[in-house]
Design an enzyme around this catalytic site. Structure first.
Site, PDB file in Angstrom:
ATOM      1  N   TYR A 150       0.814  -1.212   0.000  1.00  0.00           N
ATOM      2  CA  TYR A 150       0.000   0.000   0.000  1.00  0.00           C
ATOM      3  C   TYR A 150       0.850   1.266   0.000  1.00  0.00           C
ATOM      4  O   TYR A 150       0.340   2.359  -0.223  1.00  0.00           O
ATOM      5  CB  TYR A 150      -0.938   0.013   1.209  1.00  0.00           C
ATOM      6  CG  TYR A 150      -2.101  -0.945   1.087  1.00  0.00           C
ATOM      7  CD1 TYR A 150      -2.002  -2.094   0.310  1.00  0.00           C
ATOM      8  CD2 TYR A 150      -3.285  -0.718   1.756  1.00  0.00           C
ATOM      9  CE1 TYR A 150      -3.055  -2.978   0.199  1.00  0.00           C
ATOM     10  CE2 TYR A 150      -4.351  -1.595   1.653  1.00  0.00           C
ATOM     11  CZ  TYR A 150      -4.225  -2.730   0.873  1.00  0.00           C
ATOM     12  OH  TYR A 150      -5.266  -3.599   0.757  1.00  0.00           O
ATOM     13  N   LYS A 197       2.311 -15.566   3.076  1.00  0.00           N
ATOM     14  CA  LYS A 197       2.397 -16.421   1.881  1.00  0.00           C
ATOM     15  C   LYS A 197       3.861 -16.766   1.653  1.00  0.00           C
ATOM     16  O   LYS A 197       4.441 -16.503   0.602  1.00  0.00           O
ATOM     17  CB  LYS A 197       1.795 -15.720   0.670  1.00  0.00           C
ATOM     18  CG  LYS A 197       0.294 -15.752   0.631  1.00  0.00           C
ATOM     19  CD  LYS A 197      -0.258 -17.164   0.375  1.00  0.00           C
ATOM     20  CE  LYS A 197       0.016 -17.613  -1.043  1.00  0.00           C
ATOM     21  NZ  LYS A 197      -0.519 -18.981  -1.280  1.00  0.00           N
ATOM     22  N   ASP A 230      -4.135 -17.583   2.413  1.00  0.00           N
ATOM     23  CA  ASP A 230      -5.262 -18.046   1.606  1.00  0.00           C
ATOM     24  C   ASP A 230      -6.023 -19.174   2.296  1.00  0.00           C
ATOM     25  O   ASP A 230      -7.259 -19.207   2.285  1.00  0.00           O
ATOM     26  CB  ASP A 230      -4.807 -18.469   0.207  1.00  0.00           C
ATOM     27  CG  ASP A 230      -3.612 -19.404   0.221  1.00  0.00           C
ATOM     28  OD1 ASP A 230      -3.018 -19.622   1.289  1.00  0.00           O
ATOM     29  OD2 ASP A 230      -3.261 -19.924  -0.864  1.00  0.00           O
ATOM     30  N   ASP A 255      -5.960  -6.425   5.189  1.00  0.00           N
ATOM     31  CA  ASP A 255      -7.106  -5.721   4.628  1.00  0.00           C
ATOM     32  C   ASP A 255      -8.196  -6.714   4.244  1.00  0.00           C
ATOM     33  O   ASP A 255      -9.377  -6.547   4.566  1.00  0.00           O
ATOM     34  CB  ASP A 255      -6.652  -4.910   3.409  1.00  0.00           C
ATOM     35  CG  ASP A 255      -7.692  -3.899   2.961  1.00  0.00           C
ATOM     36  OD1 ASP A 255      -8.779  -3.838   3.560  1.00  0.00           O
ATOM     37  OD2 ASP A 255      -7.412  -3.162   2.005  1.00  0.00           O
ATOM     38  N   ASP A 259     -11.779  -7.675   6.600  1.00  0.00           N
ATOM     39  CA  ASP A 259     -13.117  -7.522   6.035  1.00  0.00           C
ATOM     40  C   ASP A 259     -13.890  -8.832   6.109  1.00  0.00           C
ATOM     41  O   ASP A 259     -15.095  -8.851   6.388  1.00  0.00           O
ATOM     42  CB  ASP A 259     -13.031  -7.047   4.582  1.00  0.00           C
ATOM     43  CG  ASP A 259     -12.826  -5.545   4.480  1.00  0.00           C
ATOM     44  OD1 ASP A 259     -12.670  -4.898   5.526  1.00  0.00           O
ATOM     45  OD2 ASP A 259     -12.818  -5.024   3.351  1.00  0.00           O
TER      46      ASP A 259
END
Length: 389
Positions: A150, A197, A230, A255, A259
């Site tokens: 970001y 990851k 994931d 992020d 959510d």
């Protein structure tokens, strides 16, 4: 994730209040009435200054946040934020939300905390997940807030775009310490999952190695586990309670996962958040990084929900998430642990069903018919009652 404490010795501090756009000012106003009650009861004094961030700042200053507001954010003990954005600002650049990103970077509030639990046990059935799967879920997701994809030097061309997904040791260490410190505030310490990851990303392999170094050296009693981001996204749907404790992850994964965790409880109107400049100290102690003048940690507090322009000005917005954000602010920035616990207890009793001993006052997003004022006044009444006990 509440921690019980005795009556607060803290005497308040300095607040910068940025109500934001649409329902932001409505719910901020209601939450601040809770702060008024706490001042009256405890003698604490909160110096409050109001300013603009988001679309309202774009309208007045042609910028989502001014340099003057950024400077103020560095000088206060905490920032209390509403919501930013709305369709009237479309695809403007800078957009309303960019102001919040700039405040985060200026304050170096690098750790975003989002609790995932049911503030009211009577609302478990509101989750889109089967009750037998979601009942009892209680974890804190910590998202690194100031690094990764970001931020950094971006490349945006007609046929090519690049966002450098990079982390330095210092950025990883400090957010790992927040997770470890929060875990150690419980007896026994809460387990911590580090999501990455590492199977495909170099930045994640560095992340994993440094997180383990910090926990091995500084938090050896904490059970640290690795989880690919994931697979965690899937398991939060199928086995969410298996992650009760703390999840720490980077900006991008955080992020997405925050959510997703927000959706587990069935309403964004109940979800608070905190962005902190250091690890919160245990009750009776002070933080070693990001300390403010009130003896807590510098932070920005806001609800997870957006500005909800469709119900703006109609008196329908649920103020609970903003009130619960206020509770997090009391706990982490002002060391007012007892008052924070009581605010959360008040919200729970207002929302709980009458069968569960509650008042069952709920806004439309929770299947009720109460308006913003009605639920706010009910929470105020419960806070007053609890503070007198």
């Amino acid at each position: 994730m509440a921690t019980n404490g005795s009556a607060s010795k803290q005497k308040g501090g300095k607040l910068l209040i940025l109500p934001g756009d649409h329902i932001g000012p409505e719910v901020v106003h209601e939450a601040l009435q809770i702060l008024d009650i706490i001042e009256e009861s405890t003698g604490a004094k909160f110096e409050r200054e109001f300013d603009l961030c988001g679309g309202c700042s774009l309208d007045k200053h042609k910028d989502s946040v001014t340099e003057a507001v950024l400077k103020k954010s560095e000088e206060v003990d905490a920032v209390f934020f509403g919501s930013a954005g709305g369709p009237e600002w479309g695809h403007s650049q800078p957009n309303p939300e960019s102001g919040l990103l700039r405040i985060r970077l200026r304050m170096q509030i690098f750790a975003n905390l989002r609790p995932c639990n049911f503030v009211s046990k009577s609302l478990v059935h509101r989750s889109p997940i089967k009750e037998e799967i979601i009942k009892g879920v209680d974890f804190m997701l910590i998202r690194e807030n100031c690094g990764g994809a970001y931020y950094g030097n971006k490349i945006e061309e007609e046929d090519y775009g690049c966002d450098p997904w990079e982390y330095k040791r210092s950025e990883i260490e400090r957010v790992a310490r927040v997770a470890g410190a929060l875990a150690m505030q419980h007896d026994p310490p809460l387990p911590v999952w580090s999501a990455d990851k590492a199977n495909v990303l170099a930045s994640s392999r560095v992340w994993r190695r440094i997180v383990h170094e910090i926990f091995d050296k500084e938090f050896p009693k904490v059970n640290l586990r690795d989880q690919l981001a994931d697979s965690l996204a899937m398991l939060l749907i199928t086995k969410p309670t298996a992650f009760n404790g703390i999840i720490v992850t980077d900006n991008t994964f955080g992020d997405i996962l925050s959510d997703e965790s927000g959706g587990l409880t069935g309403s964004l109107g109940l979800l608070p958040s905190a962005s902190l400049a250091g690890a919160p100290a245990a009750p009776g102690t002070e933080p070693t990084q990001g300390r403010n003048n009130a003896g807590g940690v510098r932070g920005l507090y806001e609800p997870v929900h957006g500005s909800a322009p469709d119900i703006s000005g109609k008196g329908l917005a649920n103020p609970a998430a903003q009130v619960l954000s206020l509770a997090m602010m009391l706990r982490y920035s002002f060391n007012m642990h007892r008052e924070a616990d009581l605010v959360e207890e008040a919200v729970a009793r207002v929302l709980n069903s009458k069968e569960d001993g509650g008042l069952e006052v709920r806004t439309g997003d929770l299947g009720g018919k109460a308006g913003t004022k009605e639920i706010s006044e009910a929470i105020q009444g419960e806070v007053r009652r609890l503070l007198k006990q």
